[in-house]
Scaffold this active site. Structure first.
Site, PDB file in Angstrom:
ATOM      1  N   LYS A  78       0.843  -1.202   0.000  1.00  0.00           N
ATOM      2  CA  LYS A  78       0.000   0.000   0.000  1.00  0.00           C
ATOM      3  C   LYS A  78       0.884   1.261   0.000  1.00  0.00           C
ATOM      4  CE  LYS A  78      -3.683  -2.526   2.336  1.00  0.00           C
ATOM      5  NZ  LYS A  78      -4.354  -2.879   3.597  1.00  0.00           N
ATOM      6  N   ASP A  80     -11.046   2.858   4.938  1.00  0.00           N
ATOM      7  CA  ASP A  80     -11.243   1.410   4.970  1.00  0.00           C
ATOM      8  C   ASP A  80     -12.723   1.052   4.914  1.00  0.00           C
ATOM      9  OD1 ASP A  80      -9.404  -0.649   5.006  1.00  0.00           O
ATOM     10  OD2 ASP A  80      -8.889  -0.412   7.125  1.00  0.00           O
ATOM     11  N   GLN A 117      -4.249  -1.556  10.065  1.00  0.00           N
ATOM     12  CA  GLN A 117      -4.203  -2.871   9.423  1.00  0.00           C
ATOM     13  C   GLN A 117      -4.672  -3.957  10.394  1.00  0.00           C
ATOM     14  OE1 GLN A 117      -3.465  -3.310   6.193  1.00  0.00           O
ATOM     15  NE2 GLN A 117      -3.581  -5.533   6.212  1.00  0.00           N
TER      16      GLN A 117
HETATM   17  N1  GUN Z   1      -6.372  -6.845   6.604  1.00  0.00           N
HETATM   18  C1  GUN Z   1      -6.632  -7.540   5.486  1.00  0.00           C
HETATM   19  N2  GUN Z   1      -7.272  -6.755   4.599  1.00  0.00           N
HETATM   20  C2  GUN Z   1      -7.429  -5.538   5.174  1.00  0.00           C
HETATM   21  C3  GUN Z   1      -8.029  -4.317   4.755  1.00  0.00           C
HETATM   22  O1  GUN Z   1      -8.562  -4.164   3.657  1.00  0.00           O
HETATM   23  N3  GUN Z   1      -7.975  -3.301   5.648  1.00  0.00           N
HETATM   24  C4  GUN Z   1      -7.419  -3.441   6.877  1.00  0.00           C
HETATM   25  N4  GUN Z   1      -7.425  -2.394   7.703  1.00  0.00           N
HETATM   26  N5  GUN Z   1      -6.852  -4.566   7.289  1.00  0.00           N
HETATM   27  C5  GUN Z   1      -6.865  -5.605   6.432  1.00  0.00           C
END
Ligand code: GUN
Length: 299
Positions: A54, A121, A98
């Site tokens: 990311k 998110d 995350q």
């Molecule tokens: N863990 C796995 N996928 C995601 C996501 O799209 N957002 C977040 N915050 N954690 C994740």
């Protein structure tokens, strides 16, 4: 033997990035750079890799990003205090914590603490509620939104389709079902959610024109669970033991890829299917958060 077409998530994510570039350039002419904060709590290896991807995408697009790495022993109060600081930082238009997070921290409280207008998110109850209401002014959860985009851009007809979603998680299963059954040009599907208490999952799956596997069980979807010609989307990332693989293990999806490919009409590869789309949608939400912050209306 027929072989399913692969839905190329990397190529479609690259298209989306190209479309974001001009919006980022337009923000720049107003002196605004979209900004996104990442928070990682603890040393989960997969989370380190995902946040790294990311960050790289932010760099490529010219989105400012800053990552906060906290120890696995961080208290809930400490994390919430950090989020309060990030909420009030004007350089940041988006905040992402995350998951998974350690057990001493309540995930619901984390989702509620990030301001809804910075919740790129799509986990805040306000944004989840808007999704359910069909109110497009909120931020939609990135993985299901990315799957919708993959289907639409691959020419899959969603209206009227029988969709089966395997899994009822808050990250994918539930928001996915909500998006696809919504009234709308690229929705209007008949959706069934299957989960651990569903009787005869195979019978449900075999009815599906579109089968979305987000159940978190390695290679759960077998060829005899798929209607010939169906579209199959694999959301799973599961590590399995394999003495022949480097390091003694390897990653597989929720779909038995090689065998299902002989039955399905279209299939997402894994990796290279859903994953890149999740990141592209996150970037899209961040750009939109920046646009909304400077008064560019919802488009
Ligand atoms: N863990 C796995 N996928 C995601 C996501 O799209 N957002 C977040 N915050 N954690 C994740």
């Amino acid at each position: 033997m027929p072989v399913a077409d692969l839905i190329d998530g990397r190529a479609i994510a690259a298209q989306l990035e190209d479309e974001l570039a001009w919006r980022i350039a337009a923000l720049k002419t107003r002196g605004v750079q979209p900004g996104l904060a990442f928070v990682r709590v603890g040393e989960d290896e997969a989370s380190r890799v995902y946040v790294g991807r990311k960050e790289k995408t932010c760099d490529r697009l010219g989105i400012f990003s800053k990552t906060h790495v906290l120890s696995g022993e961080t208290s809930q109060a400490e994390l919430l205090a950090l989020l309060a600081r990030l909420n009030s930082d004007p350089r940041l238009h988006g905040i992402l914590v995350q998951t998974p997070i350690p057990p001493q921290i309540h995930p619901g409280l984390v989702a509620e603490t990030v301001l809804p207008e910075k919740d790129v998110d799509g986990f805040h109850p306000v944004n989840v509620g808007k999704l359910l209401l069909g109110d497009l002014s909120g931020f939609a959860s990135c993985t299901p939104a990315g799957i919708c985009e993959l289907l639409v851009r691959s020419g899959v007809k969603i209206p009227g389709a029988e969709v089966v979603v395997l899994g009822r998680g808050n990250l994918v299963g539930k928001p996915m079902a909500a998006m696809l059954c919504q009234k709308g040009r690229h929705a209007n599907a008949t959706v069934t959610i299957c989960h651990s208490a569903t009787r005869d999952i195979k019978a449900h799956c075999r009815r599906a024109d579109i089968l979305i596997a987000a159940i978190g069980v390695a290679e759960f979807v077998k060829a005899d669970m798929v209607k010939p010609g169906a579209v199959v989307v694999d959301v799973g990332v599961n590590r399995i033991h394999d003495p022949a693989a480097k390091g003694g293990s390897r990653l597989v999806g929720d779909v038995d890829f090689a065998r299902v490919r002989a039955v399905a009409g279209k299939l997402t590869p894994n990796p290279g299917g859903v994953g890149p789309m999740t990141i592209a949608m996150l970037m899209g939400n961040t750009v939109r958060a920046a646009e909304l912050a400077v008064g560019i209306p919802y488009s």
